[in-house]
Design an enzyme around this catalytic site. Sequence first.
Site: not given
Ligand code: ADE
Length: 240
Positions: A86, A113, A150, A164
């Site tokens: 994230p 984590e 794709r 797209d």
């Molecule tokens: N791992 C946990 N959350 C994630 C996200 N939003 N994007 C990519 N990998 C992740």
Amino acid sequence: MKIDIITLFPLMFEGFVNESIIGRAIKEGLVEINIVNLRDYTTNKHLKVDDTPYGGGAGMVLACQPVFDCIKALKSENSLVIMMTPQGEVHSQQRAHELALKNHLIFLCGHYEGFDERIRSIVDLELSIGDYVLTGGEIPAMAIVDSIVRLVDGVIEKESHEYDSHSNWMLEHPIYTKPREYEGMVVPDVLLNGNHKEILKYKKIESLRRTYQRRPDLLEKHELSDDEKEYLDKIIKGEL
Ligand code: ADE
């Protein structure tokens, strides 16, 4: 194109690699996807791949050894190693187009984590699928790999992804199928009359309208043609 996906949960990918368009692309040899079990690379006699964080804190952290050894084993000269996190750059259609041209992608899925920070030193790119946290990188990896495969030549008709949503920073125009009327809602006449010039104009205007109404931020990145400028101006004034 070859794609390796490193994970502690290989079973999560069973449906992904066997079903629908991705399953067919693999069967037709257009793409090779290998699901690699990270646990196979640990030298720990209890098959441990993680440990507690230095300095304290919640959860477990993926350790360097299995990840370094696994990536070393998979990597060749033209591989690109992509970490799912994230904290990465948010994935986009533009990035999918760029990655669809590569020969070998290695996706690294985290769980728990997160990763020992030193793992970042052997990663080429960190990608996120949005500003929210999932329990692991498996679903993000599936989403990103799907968006790439794709676009690989031969997987779907080129025409299917030319328009797209997000290609060219625009959302796609509305689409319809039979029947012509459903519960009082009718398909716009222009789509039925076979006049291709008119149909193209309709699609351009409705794509602009949709993007302006739902994602005006995208229009700032899209380079408007003279036609599009004129249409957008009329849409904004309520004349179209
Ligand atoms: N791992 C946990 N959350 C994630 C996200 N939003 N994007 C990519 N990998 C992740």
